[in-house]
Design an enzyme around this catalytic site. Structure first.
Site, PDB file in Angstrom:
ATOM      1  N   LYS A 211       4.896  -9.774   2.822  1.00 48.38           N
ATOM      2  CA  LYS A 211       6.311  -8.950   3.183  1.00 48.38           C
ATOM      3  C   LYS A 211       6.485  -8.756   4.599  1.00 48.38           C
ATOM      4  O   LYS A 211       5.714  -7.629   4.880  1.00 48.38           O
ATOM      5  CB  LYS A 211       6.187  -7.691   2.266  1.00 48.38           C
TER       6      LYS A 211
ATOM      7  N   GLU B 169      -3.932  -0.495   8.062  1.00 45.36           N
ATOM      8  CA  GLU B 169      -4.118  -0.417   9.781  1.00 45.36           C
ATOM      9  C   GLU B 169      -2.966   0.538  10.262  1.00 45.36           C
ATOM     10  O   GLU B 169      -1.811  -0.052  10.151  1.00 45.36           O
ATOM     11  CB  GLU B 169      -3.987  -1.728  10.304  1.00 45.36           C
TER      12      GLU B 169
ATOM     13  N   CYS C 283       0.555   0.161  18.615  1.00 44.00           N
ATOM     14  CA  CYS C 283      -0.518   0.803  17.900  1.00 44.00           C
ATOM     15  C   CYS C 283      -1.114   1.415  18.879  1.00 44.00           C
ATOM     16  O   CYS C 283      -1.657   2.532  18.529  1.00 44.00           O
ATOM     17  CB  CYS C 283      -0.725   0.221  16.484  1.00 44.00           C
TER      18      CYS C 283
ATOM     19  N   GLU D 281       3.441  10.125  17.204  1.00 43.08           N
ATOM     20  CA  GLU D 281       3.610   8.962  17.534  1.00 43.08           C
ATOM     21  C   GLU D 281       5.048   8.279  17.936  1.00 43.08           C
ATOM     22  O   GLU D 281       5.715   8.306  16.814  1.00 43.08           O
ATOM     23  CB  GLU D 281       3.018   7.741  16.520  1.00 43.08           C
TER      24      GLU D 281
HETATM   25  P1  NAD Z   1       6.566   1.198   8.508  1.00 43.71           P
HETATM   26  O1  NAD Z   1       5.465   1.836   7.945  1.00 43.71           O
HETATM   27  O2  NAD Z   1       7.778   1.946   8.482  1.00 43.71           O
HETATM   28  O3  NAD Z   1       6.659  -0.235   7.963  1.00 43.71           O
HETATM   29  C1  NAD Z   1       5.696  -1.218   8.037  1.00 43.71           C
HETATM   30  C2  NAD Z   1       5.895  -2.090   6.669  1.00 43.71           C
HETATM   31  O4  NAD Z   1       6.048  -1.475   5.412  1.00 43.71           O
HETATM   32  C3  NAD Z   1       7.320  -2.603   6.352  1.00 43.71           C
HETATM   33  O5  NAD Z   1       7.347  -4.116   5.966  1.00 43.71           O
HETATM   34  C4  NAD Z   1       8.304  -1.996   5.753  1.00 43.71           C
HETATM   35  O6  NAD Z   1       9.266  -2.710   5.236  1.00 43.71           O
HETATM   36  C5  NAD Z   1       7.171  -1.576   4.609  1.00 43.71           C
HETATM   37  N1  NAD Z   1       7.648  -0.255   4.096  1.00 43.71           N
HETATM   38  C6  NAD Z   1       8.390   0.727   4.759  1.00 43.71           C
HETATM   39  N2  NAD Z   1       8.358   1.755   3.698  1.00 43.71           N
HETATM   40  C7  NAD Z   1       7.939   1.349   2.655  1.00 43.71           C
HETATM   41  C8  NAD Z   1       7.836   2.047   1.272  1.00 43.71           C
HETATM   42  N3  NAD Z   1       8.315   3.463   0.864  1.00 43.71           N
HETATM   43  N4  NAD Z   1       6.894   1.316   0.513  1.00 43.71           N
HETATM   44  C9  NAD Z   1       6.407   0.024   0.652  1.00 43.71           C
HETATM   45  N5  NAD Z   1       6.512  -0.290   1.958  1.00 43.71           N
HETATM   46  C10 NAD Z   1       7.224   0.153   2.802  1.00 43.71           C
HETATM   47  O7  NAD Z   1       6.218   0.814  10.140  1.00 43.71           O
HETATM   48  P2  NAD Z   1       6.904   0.137  11.369  1.00 43.71           P
HETATM   49  O8  NAD Z   1       7.834   0.947  11.838  1.00 43.71           O
HETATM   50  O9  NAD Z   1       7.450  -1.165  10.776  1.00 43.71           O
HETATM   51  O10 NAD Z   1       5.692  -0.232  12.394  1.00 43.71           O
HETATM   52  C11 NAD Z   1       5.390   0.672  13.338  1.00 43.71           C
HETATM   53  C12 NAD Z   1       4.104   1.309  12.685  1.00 43.71           C
HETATM   54  O11 NAD Z   1       2.804   0.350  12.624  1.00 43.71           O
HETATM   55  C13 NAD Z   1       3.491   2.465  13.837  1.00 43.71           C
HETATM   56  O12 NAD Z   1       3.209   3.380  13.066  1.00 43.71           O
HETATM   57  C14 NAD Z   1       2.144   1.553  14.389  1.00 43.71           C
HETATM   58  O13 NAD Z   1       1.387   2.318  14.941  1.00 43.71           O
HETATM   59  C15 NAD Z   1       1.807   0.723  13.112  1.00 43.71           C
HETATM   60  N6  NAD Z   1       0.991  -0.395  13.514  1.00 43.71           N
HETATM   61  C16 NAD Z   1      -0.422  -0.257  13.359  1.00 43.71           C
HETATM   62  C17 NAD Z   1      -1.126  -1.258  13.695  1.00 43.71           C
HETATM   63  C18 NAD Z   1      -2.735  -1.147  13.813  1.00 43.71           C
HETATM   64  O14 NAD Z   1      -3.230  -2.422  13.447  1.00 43.71           O
HETATM   65  N7  NAD Z   1      -3.318  -0.051  13.440  1.00 43.71           N
HETATM   66  C19 NAD Z   1      -0.531  -2.420  14.313  1.00 43.71           C
HETATM   67  C20 NAD Z   1       0.836  -2.525  14.478  1.00 43.71           C
HETATM   68  C21 NAD Z   1       1.437  -1.660  14.080  1.00 43.71           C
END
Ligand code: NAD
Length: 499
Positions: free
Chosen positions: A191, A267, A302, A401
């Site tokens: 997804k 992650e 991240c 963040e």
């Molecule tokens: P997000 O958590 O909002 O969304 C990530 C994914 O989760 C998306 O596919 C989204 O549709 C889904 N999602 C959102 N709400 C959900 C819910 N209630 N239930 C199930 N799925 C849900 O994150 P984002 O804004 O897309 O990305 C930014 C974040 O990702 C930052 O915090 C960043 O640090 C993190 N990130 C971490 C790494 C790592 O390897 N540690 C790498 C890249 C990004």
């Protein structure tokens, strides 16, 4: 050879028709409800596609297709050498279609085309190549048991694996999960984030073209709280592997607990400290590399070194160089190959990031540069590279963040205070220290609680090393052979060979 000019990319963009249906069992299909959502480009606000908005029924269909594919062994029972050939053919197709994939990525989430091509496409194809190459070279084990028995320790695929990924590196975050999962013999349901679904759909199509059997790699597009939640709670998903925010990562733990205790990998976010000490031979170099890393990918990283912890004796010099380097990141047209800072992913995220300028002001930080939106006439989402100076680590801008081009400079007295500040965070993804004193380098790298520590560099990267965080930055590791452990079960088989 085609010259990759701004005009070339704009011409390619005008001819592009992105795939927008969801991808289940080797076919593009509409969501059962017929619902769609708009994919809007943050470059200029244009609508790129109406993407299928999957609900529970579609998630059920995708998981059922993945389950069928897993159970009949069309992929899991292929020899590792055969899986390798297919994954490497997939990697080659990613390279061949690199321009299209890079363009989709840039249009969908706003990053500069030069990065999409040189960083994302290259790293994604390398990731599939590498896990493909690895999989027929990994041996299982025989335990040193008494001679009356043989005990085999073997690795088997988990079964149906779901991957839920963010928008900042849409293809690459997917590849870090899908490549080891497929290499290990699993079936996958991916997804993508709703802000950036387009490359995932094209990747799935290319996977089938490369020989991944239908049903083995499915993509469900849709909203997090609906599509992502349905995968998290699904009783027939054996493992869920998530990259995204810490808050949503916690939801996935709950989903797992509330359903079938599916295996979990997380992650999550970061607020990485980057310590520059006066014992480093070239302060200006350290500051330049730090600014480049902080503003790369619009700061939507991240591992962004968003807390620059600096000894007071070199504070002024560091801020001066940061300011000069920030000037190289003036937001520009993401389709111009010379652009270094593209668009933020969408309007909502842009407003959230901008709200931190007021927060910084109220908390008493100084704005050394930036702090404003840019290129408003384009209808896109752009923010100037921004430096908050004289930040105290307890301030909200140093703890939250921001996930945008906003760098906090935190002056400290000495290395001990720097270590205390570095660890004063709920996150533990990355950290860095700049020093020529070996003892200090070793002391800092041992003392910071983070999954990745850089000494005299930032964002060094290779598929061979594990990637992931301590504390609330996650559970488990992506990349390297360690990643394969997440996608496999260990089985012990006792064979009685005694009398
Ligand atoms: P997000 O958590 O909002 O969304 C990530 C994914 O989760 C998306 O596919 C989204 O549709 C889904 N999602 C959102 N709400 C959900 C819910 N209630 N239930 C199930 N799925 C849900 O994150 P984002 O804004 O897309 O990305 C930014 C974040 O990702 C930052 O915090 C960043 O640090 C993190 N990130 C971490 C790494 C790592 O390897 N540690 C790498 C890249 C990004």
């Amino acid at each position: 050879m085609t010259e990759l000019t701004t005009a070339y990319w704009h011409a390619q963009a005008s001819q592009l028709t992105p795939k927008s249906q969801t991808f289940i069992d080797g076919q593009f299909v509409d969501a059962a409800s017929g619902r769609t959502f708009q994919s809007i480009s943050p470059i200029d606000g244009r609508v790129l596609a109406d993407v299928a908005c999957c609900g529970e029924v579609d998630v059920d269909r995708a998981v059922a297709a993945a389950r069928r594919a897993f159970e009949d062994g069309r992929w899991a029972d292929c020899s590792p050498a055969d899986r390798k050939k297919v994954l490497q053919a997939f990697a080659a197709l990613i390279r061949t279609n690199g321009h299209e994939l890079a363009l989709l990525e840039t249009l969908d989430m706003g990053k500069p085309i030069a990065s999409s091509l040189a960083v994302d496409v290259r790293a994604v194809s390398n990731c599939f190549d590498w896990f493909g190459e690895a999989i027929d070279k990994i041996y299982d084990e025989i335990a040193p048991t008494p001679k009356e028995a043989v005990a085999l320790i073997t690795r088997e695929p988990l079964g149906v694996v779901a991957a839920v990924v963010p928008w900042n590196f849409p293809m690459l975050m997917a590849a870090w999960k899908v490549a080891p999962a497929l290499a290990a013999g699993n079936s996958v349901v991916l997804k993508p984030a709703e802000q950036s679904s387009l490359t995932a759909l094209r990747l799935a199509e290319l996977a089938v073209e490369a020989g991944v059997p239908p049903g083995v790699f499915n993509v469900v597009t849709g909203m997090g709280p609906e599509t992502g939640r349905a995968l998290g709670l699904h009783m027939d998903v054996d493992g869920i592997f998530f990259t995204g925010s810490t808050q949503v990562g916690k939801y996935f733990m709950e989903y797992s607990a509330q359903s079938n205790l599916k295996k979990l990998g997380l992650e999550l976010g970061g607020k990485s400290p980057n310590i520059i000490l006066e014992s480093y031979r070239d302060t200006a170099h350290a500051a330049r590399v730090s600014a480049n890393a902080a503003f790369f990918n619009q700061g939507e990283m991240c591992t962004c070194p968003s807390r620059l912890v600096v000894e007071k004796s070199i504070h002024e010099e560091v801020v001066e160089v940061l300011r000069e380097t920030a000037a190289n990141f003036a937001p520009g047209d993401p389709l111009d190959p010379a652009t270094t800072m593209g668009a933020m992913v969408d309007e909502r995220h842009t407003s959230r990031v901008m709200s931190f300028v007021d927060v910084a002001h109220k908390e008493g930080a100084t704005i050394a540069t930036g702090g404003k939106r840019a290129r408003l006439d384009t209808g896109g989402c752009y923010i100037e590279p921004t430096i908050f100076d004289d930040v105290h680590n307890k301030m909200e801008v140093a703890q939250q963040e921001i996930f945008g081009p906003m760098l906090c400079v935190i002056p400290v007295e000495n290395v001990d205070e720097a270590i205390t500040v570095a660890n004063d965070t709920c996150f533990g993804l990355a950290a860095a220290v700049w020093t020529d004193d070996l003892t200090t380098a070793h002391k800092v790298s041992r003392s910071v609680r983070a999954g990745l520590v850089y000494v005299n560099c930032y964002d060094a990267d290779d598929i061979t090393v594990p990637f992931g965080g301590y504390k609330q930055s996650g559970i488990g590791r992506d990349k390297s052979l360690h990643a394969l452990e997440k996608y496999s079960e260990l089985k012990t088989t006792w064979i009685n060979v005694g009398p």
